[in-house]
Design a protein around this motif. Structure first.
Motif, PDB file in Angstrom:
ATOM      1  N   LEU A  75      29.520  21.078  21.729  1.00  0.00           N
ATOM      2  CA  LEU A  75      30.536  22.131  20.500  1.00  0.00           C
ATOM      3  C   LEU A  75      30.964  21.954  19.732  1.00  0.00           C
ATOM      4  O   LEU A  75      31.435  21.714  18.460  1.00  0.00           O
ATOM      5  CB  LEU A  75      29.949  23.700  21.124  1.00  0.00           C
ATOM      6  N   LEU A  76      31.975  21.475  20.938  1.00  0.00           N
ATOM      7  CA  LEU A  76      33.433  20.661  20.019  1.00  0.00           C
ATOM      8  C   LEU A  76      33.184  19.742  19.186  1.00  0.00           C
ATOM      9  O   LEU A  76      33.633  19.871  18.543  1.00  0.00           O
ATOM     10  CB  LEU A  76      34.208  20.428  21.227  1.00  0.00           C
ATOM     11  N   ASN A  77      32.355  18.565  19.583  1.00  0.00           N
ATOM     12  CA  ASN A  77      31.214  17.712  18.854  1.00  0.00           C
ATOM     13  C   ASN A  77      30.752  18.576  17.186  1.00  0.00           C
ATOM     14  O   ASN A  77      31.929  17.824  16.659  1.00  0.00           O
ATOM     15  CB  ASN A  77      30.556  16.638  19.676  1.00  0.00           C
ATOM     16  N   LEU A  78      30.260  19.023  17.386  1.00  0.00           N
ATOM     17  CA  LEU A  78      29.999  19.849  16.282  1.00  0.00           C
ATOM     18  C   LEU A  78      31.343  20.493  15.407  1.00  0.00           C
ATOM     19  O   LEU A  78      30.841  20.365  13.943  1.00  0.00           O
ATOM     20  CB  LEU A  78      28.644  20.638  17.045  1.00  0.00           C
ATOM     21  N   LEU A  79      31.463  20.685  16.416  1.00  0.00           N
ATOM     22  CA  LEU A  79      32.715  21.695  15.313  1.00  0.00           C
ATOM     23  C   LEU A  79      33.757  21.068  14.984  1.00  0.00           C
ATOM     24  O   LEU A  79      34.230  20.448  13.514  1.00  0.00           O
ATOM     25  CB  LEU A  79      33.934  22.833  16.316  1.00  0.00           C
ATOM     26  N   SER A  80      33.916  19.705  15.542  1.00  0.00           N
ATOM     27  CA  SER A  80      35.228  18.107  14.644  1.00  0.00           C
ATOM     28  C   SER A  80      34.610  17.417  13.557  1.00  0.00           C
ATOM     29  O   SER A  80      34.559  17.650  12.712  1.00  0.00           O
ATOM     30  CB  SER A  80      35.216  17.365  16.346  1.00  0.00           C
ATOM     31  N   VAL A  81      32.985  17.461  13.715  1.00  0.00           N
ATOM     32  CA  VAL A  81      31.999  16.988  12.314  1.00  0.00           C
ATOM     33  C   VAL A  81      32.026  18.473  11.520  1.00  0.00           C
ATOM     34  O   VAL A  81      32.848  17.502  10.460  1.00  0.00           O
ATOM     35  CB  VAL A  81      30.921  16.981  13.149  1.00  0.00           C
ATOM     36  N   ALA A  82      32.306  19.090  11.374  1.00  0.00           N
ATOM     37  CA  ALA A  82      32.339  20.435  10.351  1.00  0.00           C
ATOM     38  C   ALA A  82      33.687  20.135   9.745  1.00  0.00           C
ATOM     39  O   ALA A  82      34.048  19.994   8.889  1.00  0.00           O
ATOM     40  CB  ALA A  82      31.577  21.625  11.218  1.00  0.00           C
ATOM     41  N   HIS A  83      34.673  20.026  10.999  1.00  0.00           N
ATOM     42  CA  HIS A  83      36.218  19.907  10.497  1.00  0.00           C
ATOM     43  C   HIS A  83      36.051  18.368   9.871  1.00  0.00           C
ATOM     44  O   HIS A  83      36.654  19.322   7.865  1.00  0.00           O
ATOM     45  CB  HIS A  83      36.830  20.041  11.487  1.00  0.00           C
ATOM     46  N   ALA A  84      35.885  18.008  10.034  1.00  0.00           N
ATOM     47  CA  ALA A  84      35.857  16.246   9.078  1.00  0.00           C
ATOM     48  C   ALA A  84      35.353  16.547   7.451  1.00  0.00           C
ATOM     49  O   ALA A  84      35.427  15.793   7.052  1.00  0.00           O
ATOM     50  CB  ALA A  84      35.749  15.548   9.955  1.00  0.00           C
ATOM     51  N   ALA A  85      34.055  17.646   7.472  1.00  0.00           N
ATOM     52  CA  ALA A  85      33.475  16.908   6.454  1.00  0.00           C
ATOM     53  C   ALA A  85      33.638  18.480   5.521  1.00  0.00           C
ATOM     54  O   ALA A  85      33.354  18.838   4.756  1.00  0.00           O
ATOM     55  CB  ALA A  85      31.548  17.663   6.538  1.00  0.00           C
ATOM     56  N   GLU A  86      34.578  19.569   5.846  1.00  0.00           N
ATOM     57  CA  GLU A  86      35.309  20.217   4.412  1.00  0.00           C
ATOM     58  C   GLU A  86      35.222  19.547   3.623  1.00  0.00           C
ATOM     59  O   GLU A  86      36.528  18.285   3.668  1.00  0.00           O
ATOM     60  CB  GLU A  86      36.190  20.651   5.996  1.00  0.00           C
ATOM     61  N   PRO A  87      35.687  19.700   2.769  1.00  0.00           N
ATOM     62  CA  PRO A  87      36.280  18.722   1.092  1.00  0.00           C
ATOM     63  C   PRO A  87      37.679  19.064   0.718  1.00  0.00           C
ATOM     64  O   PRO A  87      37.384  20.438   1.289  1.00  0.00           O
ATOM     65  CB  PRO A  87      35.096  19.742   0.312  1.00  0.00           C
ATOM     66  N   LEU A  88      37.847  18.003   0.704  1.00  0.00           N
ATOM     67  CA  LEU A  88      39.218  18.654  -0.672  1.00  0.00           C
ATOM     68  C   LEU A  88      39.105  18.577  -1.386  1.00  0.00           C
ATOM     69  O   LEU A  88      38.268  18.451  -1.991  1.00  0.00           O
ATOM     70  CB  LEU A  88      40.294  17.126   0.041  1.00  0.00           C
ATOM     71  N   VAL A  89      39.732  19.736  -2.032  1.00  0.00           N
ATOM     72  CA  VAL A  89      39.858  19.279  -3.642  1.00  0.00           C
ATOM     73  C   VAL A  89      41.446  19.073  -4.646  1.00  0.00           C
ATOM     74  O   VAL A  89      42.230  19.045  -3.949  1.00  0.00           O
ATOM     75  CB  VAL A  89      40.610  20.939  -3.699  1.00  0.00           C
ATOM     76  N   LEU A  90      40.627  19.134  -5.280  1.00  0.00           N
ATOM     77  CA  LEU A  90      41.116  17.773  -6.718  1.00  0.00           C
ATOM     78  C   LEU A  90      41.684  19.205  -8.390  1.00  0.00           C
ATOM     79  O   LEU A  90      40.726  19.041  -8.352  1.00  0.00           O
ATOM     80  CB  LEU A  90      40.445  16.037  -6.990  1.00  0.00           C
ATOM     81  N   GLY A  91      42.143  19.210  -7.644  1.00  0.00           N
ATOM     82  CA  GLY A  91      42.302  20.617  -9.014  1.00  0.00           C
ATOM     83  C   GLY A  91      43.487  19.848  -9.729  1.00  0.00           C
ATOM     84  O   GLY A  91      44.278  19.868 -10.105  1.00  0.00           O
ATOM     85  N   VAL A  92      42.445  20.464 -11.219  1.00  0.00           N
ATOM     86  CA  VAL A  92      42.979  19.734 -12.383  1.00  0.00           C
ATOM     87  C   VAL A  92      42.999  20.917 -13.519  1.00  0.00           C
ATOM     88  O   VAL A  92      42.467  21.791 -13.444  1.00  0.00           O
ATOM     89  CB  VAL A  92      41.701  19.059 -13.126  1.00  0.00           C
ATOM     90  N   VAL A  93      44.776  20.874 -14.504  1.00  0.00           N
ATOM     91  CA  VAL A  93      44.993  21.802 -14.766  1.00  0.00           C
ATOM     92  C   VAL A  93      44.236  22.349 -16.241  1.00  0.00           C
ATOM     93  O   VAL A  93      43.603  21.237 -17.051  1.00  0.00           O
ATOM     94  CB  VAL A  93      46.254  21.526 -15.824  1.00  0.00           C
ATOM     95  N   PRO A  94      43.994  23.073 -16.132  1.00  0.00           N
ATOM     96  CA  PRO A  94      42.721  23.668 -17.222  1.00  0.00           C
ATOM     97  C   PRO A  94      43.069  23.510 -18.703  1.00  0.00           C
ATOM     98  O   PRO A  94      42.926  24.425 -19.803  1.00  0.00           O
ATOM     99  CB  PRO A  94      42.371  24.688 -16.978  1.00  0.00           C
ATOM    100  N   TYR A  95      43.194  22.482 -19.152  1.00  0.00           N
ATOM    101  CA  TYR A  95      43.280  22.103 -20.215  1.00  0.00           C
ATOM    102  C   TYR A  95      42.137  21.887 -21.502  1.00  0.00           C
ATOM    103  O   TYR A  95      42.772  21.219 -22.615  1.00  0.00           O
ATOM    104  CB  TYR A  95      44.730  20.941 -20.655  1.00  0.00           C
ATOM    105  N   LEU A  96      41.216  21.153 -20.893  1.00  0.00           N
ATOM    106  CA  LEU A  96      40.523  21.426 -21.561  1.00  0.00           C
ATOM    107  C   LEU A  96      38.328  21.809 -20.715  1.00  0.00           C
ATOM    108  O   LEU A  96      39.694  22.908 -19.724  1.00  0.00           O
ATOM    109  CB  LEU A  96      38.910  20.058 -21.396  1.00  0.00           C
ATOM    110  N   SER A  97      37.651  22.380 -21.031  1.00  0.00           N
ATOM    111  CA  SER A  97      37.293  23.164 -20.597  1.00  0.00           C
ATOM    112  C   SER A  97      36.032  22.704 -18.899  1.00  0.00           C
ATOM    113  O   SER A  97      36.796  21.199 -19.432  1.00  0.00           O
ATOM    114  CB  SER A  97      35.574  22.839 -21.379  1.00  0.00           C
ATOM    115  N   ALA A  98      35.659  23.304 -18.363  1.00  0.00           N
ATOM    116  CA  ALA A  98      35.555  22.701 -17.139  1.00  0.00           C
ATOM    117  C   ALA A  98      34.529  22.068 -17.229  1.00  0.00           C
ATOM    118  O   ALA A  98      34.406  20.805 -16.298  1.00  0.00           O
ATOM    119  CB  ALA A  98      34.864  23.476 -16.361  1.00  0.00           C
TER     120      ALA A  98
END
Length: 274
Positions: A12-35
């Protein structure tokens, strides 16, 4: 604890660790053009961020600048590609660290139709369209027009339309006499747009888009990310193409003086937010 229970706990600890590692980071781009356009333009950078950070990365923006600013304040984004005034505010108040900026400055333009007004003075009493009231270009235009003797809201109307595309559409349809756009945004519309508009005035160049990372990534990861972003944009074929498409002409480190020079504009921004 039995060996069986211990094995289950470790699994369970290993699965939680893998799940956490797989969480995506977010690149937030200011909306100066269409998405859709932003997703296309920033896809090469997203791929590079995944490679450097060894973690999935997704691109997000927001419905408008106010919503984007609020998401930044909440720490929704791990890395931001943002307007300079938002970037300085994020550094001062929202735990973001400067990473890089384009080599080229941002060049705002006032454009009109080929048969439109012939001078800035002729804009008195007319409408100028822009993408968003909080956009860097809009604030730059406010200062430029004030220095030209206009009182925005009285002598001239600056109307936010929600996007550069809407702003240009308002100009071409005759709803506005001029539009505020940047050289880089005009380039991203493609060569067909150049023949539909005429440059009325070139405004003073300003600090361009800024890249910052949230401090929760850790100083070591941020330092490595900064190094690799510079290598990517300035040395790799993919990065050079990315930089050229965005009219960055490469990336460089953000100096303290770059950020401090933005303080008067941050004050203007806060005035608009009240």
């Amino acid at each position: 604890m039995s060996k069986k229970i211990l094995a289950v706990c470790l699994l369970l600890l290993n699965l939680l660790s893998v799940a956490h590692a797989a969480e995506p980071l977010v690149l937030g781009v200011v909306p100066y053009l269409s998405a859709r356009k932003l997703a296309t333009l920033y896809e090469p950078l997203r791929i590079e961020l995944e490679r450097v950070l060894k973690q999935p990365v997704i691109i997000e923006s927001a419905a408008d600048y106010s919503f984007y600013l609020e998401r930044t304040r909440q720490g929704r984004y791990d890395i931001i590609a943002t307007s300079p005034y938002f970037g300085r505010l994020a550094q001062l108040e929202q735990a973001y660290r400067p990473l890089a900026r384009p080599l080229t400055d941002l060049e705002p333009l006032l454009v009109t139709r080929p048969d439109g007004v012939r001078s800035v003075a002729a804009l008195r009493g007319k409408v100028i369209s822009t993408s968003d009231r909080l956009a860097n270009l809009t604030l730059a235009a406010h200062r430029y027009l004030a220095q030209a003797g206009f009182v925005p809201g009285k002598d001239i109307t600056i109307r936010a339309t929600g996007s550069h595309a809407n702003s240009m559409a308002a100009l071409l349809s005759g709803e506005s006499a001029a539009a505020i756009v940047s050289v880089s945004a005009l380039h991203q519309f493609g060569p067909e747009m150049s023949g539909k508009v005429r440059i009325l005035a070139r405004l003073p160049k300003t600090t361009p888009l800024l890249y910052l990372g949230h401090k929760r990534l850790g100083e070591a990861r941020l330092a490595n990310l900064q190094r690799q972003m510079l290598v990517f944009a300035n040395q790799s074929a993919e990065g050079k193409a990315f930089s050229q498409e965005l009219k960055h002409d490469g990336l460089k480190r953000i100096e303290d003086k770059d950020m401090k020079a933005l303080d008067p504009f941050v004050k203007d921004l806060k005035g608009l937010l009240k």
